[in-house]
Design a protein around this motif. Structure first.
Motif, PDB file in Angstrom:
ATOM      1  N   UNK A 193      36.512  53.494  40.915  1.00  0.00           N
ATOM      2  CA  UNK A 193      37.179  52.452  41.703  1.00  0.00           C
ATOM      3  C   UNK A 193      36.357  51.168  41.719  1.00  0.00           C
ATOM      4  N   UNK A 194      35.041  51.313  41.844  1.00  0.00           N
ATOM      5  CA  UNK A 194      34.122  50.166  41.828  1.00  0.00           C
ATOM      6  C   UNK A 194      34.253  49.399  40.521  1.00  0.00           C
ATOM      7  N   UNK A 195      34.249  50.114  39.392  1.00  0.00           N
ATOM      8  CA  UNK A 195      34.323  49.465  38.086  1.00  0.00           C
ATOM      9  C   UNK A 195      35.689  48.836  37.842  1.00  0.00           C
ATOM     10  N   UNK A 196      36.745  49.494  38.277  1.00  0.00           N
ATOM     11  CA  UNK A 196      38.092  48.922  38.141  1.00  0.00           C
ATOM     12  C   UNK A 196      38.173  47.597  38.886  1.00  0.00           C
ATOM     13  N   UNK A 197      37.686  47.594  40.117  1.00  0.00           N
ATOM     14  CA  UNK A 197      37.721  46.380  40.927  1.00  0.00           C
ATOM     15  C   UNK A 197      36.863  45.275  40.312  1.00  0.00           C
ATOM     16  N   UNK A 198      35.665  45.643  39.847  1.00  0.00           N
ATOM     17  CA  UNK A 198      34.770  44.635  39.270  1.00  0.00           C
ATOM     18  C   UNK A 198      35.363  44.039  37.997  1.00  0.00           C
ATOM     19  N   UNK A 199      35.924  44.872  37.140  1.00  0.00           N
ATOM     20  CA  UNK A 199      36.478  44.375  35.876  1.00  0.00           C
ATOM     21  C   UNK A 199      37.756  43.572  36.096  1.00  0.00           C
ATOM     22  N   UNK A 200      38.598  44.043  37.008  1.00  0.00           N
ATOM     23  CA  UNK A 200      39.923  43.441  37.152  1.00  0.00           C
ATOM     24  C   UNK A 200      39.935  42.195  38.023  1.00  0.00           C
ATOM     25  N   UNK A 201      39.034  42.122  39.019  1.00  0.00           N
ATOM     26  CA  UNK A 201      39.218  41.051  40.005  1.00  0.00           C
ATOM     27  C   UNK A 201      37.954  40.344  40.464  1.00  0.00           C
ATOM     28  N   UNK A 202      36.752  40.829  40.140  1.00  0.00           N
ATOM     29  CA  UNK A 202      35.553  40.225  40.731  1.00  0.00           C
ATOM     30  C   UNK A 202      35.368  38.772  40.294  1.00  0.00           C
ATOM     31  N   UNK A 203      35.616  38.461  39.021  1.00  0.00           N
ATOM     32  CA  UNK A 203      35.480  37.082  38.556  1.00  0.00           C
ATOM     33  C   UNK A 203      36.462  36.158  39.270  1.00  0.00           C
ATOM     34  N   UNK A 204      37.675  36.631  39.397  1.00  0.00           N
ATOM     35  CA  UNK A 204      38.721  35.839  40.062  1.00  0.00           C
ATOM     36  C   UNK A 204      38.347  35.574  41.523  1.00  0.00           C
ATOM     37  N   UNK A 205      37.851  36.605  42.203  1.00  0.00           N
ATOM     38  CA  UNK A 205      37.475  36.454  43.609  1.00  0.00           C
ATOM     39  C   UNK A 205      36.283  35.522  43.747  1.00  0.00           C
TER      40      UNK A 205
END
Length: 324
Positions: free
Chosen positions: A95-107
């Motif tokens: 879940x951590x990696x999914x969130x980091x890859x999918x949305x961390x840059x955008x956030x």
């Protein structure tokens, strides 16, 4: 961002959303009895299937407590704890990696104001924040995994803190599941097994309070506060009521009633990013304020031990009245 990477991110988010929808639809079928039927007869492959189901459950927001209880019933207290903890940790990593890859840059590009302050505070605490929230669940486990992926906390400290600090709860609930199976089977040492399970559960439930107290080990004495104020190294927030504040307060204290702070702790975190001291009549309201500010990303909020009662007992100066 190139189109291919953007497409992969959208696809990944779509898969997670679809998985959550399916999991929510069929979550009533996830019971201890059902898991025993599915997994119990698989022999050597049972632990691997169990850990895989647990990892997917973490990603798709299924309740981990049911799986942990099932682990104890299926594999016993020792191996059940290990399999449950491993599955939960793997799920937390996914879940951590999914969130980091999918949305961390955008956030990170769009975060501002209170959200940016919150993220900075979490990143400053790093593994300590992960450990604290695993031991003292401020947020739901599944949601926390995704939320932490939006920060820049390194993956290795995240994994280690997650594994180690989820262990007490995993052991307690696994043993509880094992005790339940022994109760049904009528094992010879049934009473002892149940008592051990209850003791472990009590430890797991008491641990959050202990951790909170340990985190409060950095609290200020009134003497330390007096010295810090003289050197202008700290902002003092008085979380009592206006009436109490008018009766007597520390010079340069800022009145901020607890109800107002709890109503919007992120606004307070944004306004007071530096070292903060919290004072009330004793220190109970200050402790509540500290927990709220910690959740909002303020890592340098310290409670004044004994509050205004300790301040006046020490004979330190009071403004606006005769004190409490």
């Amino acid at each position: 961002m190139d189109r291919r990477r953007f497409g992969l991110r959208i696809a990944l988010v779509a898969v997670v959303i679809a998985g959550i929808a399916v999991a929510v639809t069929f979550r009533d079928r996830l019971t201890v009895d059902a898991l025993e039927v599915w997994i119990g007869g698989l022999g050597p492959g049972a632990p691997w299937l169990f850990m895989g189901i647990y990892a997917l459950a973490a990603v798709f927001f299924l309740p981990g407590s049911v799986l942990t209880l099932a682990g104890g019933a299926l594999f016993g207290p020792v191996w059940g704890s290990l399999y449950s903890l491993t599955g939960a940790t793997v799920g937390a990593i996914l879940a951590f990696l999914v969130s980091r890859y999918a949305a961390s840059d955008w956030v990170s590009r769009r975060a501002g104001g209170r959200l940016a302050t919150l993220i900075r505070g979490v990143e400053q605490e790093g593994w300590r924040f992960v450990a604290f929230t695993r031991l003292v669940p401020l947020f739901p486990y599944n949601l926390l995994n995704y939320a932490l992926g939006l920060t820049r906390i390194p993956i290795v400290p995240y994994v280690l803190a997650t594994f180690v600090c989820m262990a007490p709860g995993a052991i307690a609930y696994t043993y509880l599941g094992y005790a339940g199976r022994e109760a049904i089977a009528g094992g010879e040492n049934l009473i002892r097994t149940i008592l051990i399970a209850l003791a472990l559960l009590a430890v797991a439930l008491f641990l959050p309070r202990l951790v909170t107290r340990l985190r409060r080990g950095r609290d200020l004495t009134v003497t330390e506060l007096h010295e810090a104020l003289a050197q202008e190294r700290v902002t003092l927030l008085d979380v009592r009521s206006p009436a109490e504040f008018a009766e007597g307060h520390v010079d340069r204290a800022v009145l901020l009633p607890l109800d107002e702070l709890l109503a919007d702790p992120q606004r307070v975190a944004e306004a007071h990013a530096g070292p903060v001291a919290l004072i009330c009549r004793t220190d109970r309201r200050s402790a509540k304020a500290q927990r709220a500010l910690a959740a909002a990303g303020v890592s340098e909020a310290r409670v004044v031990q004994g509050g205004m009662e300790a301040w006046t007992r020490a004979g330190l100066p009071v403004t606006g009245g005769k004190g409490v």
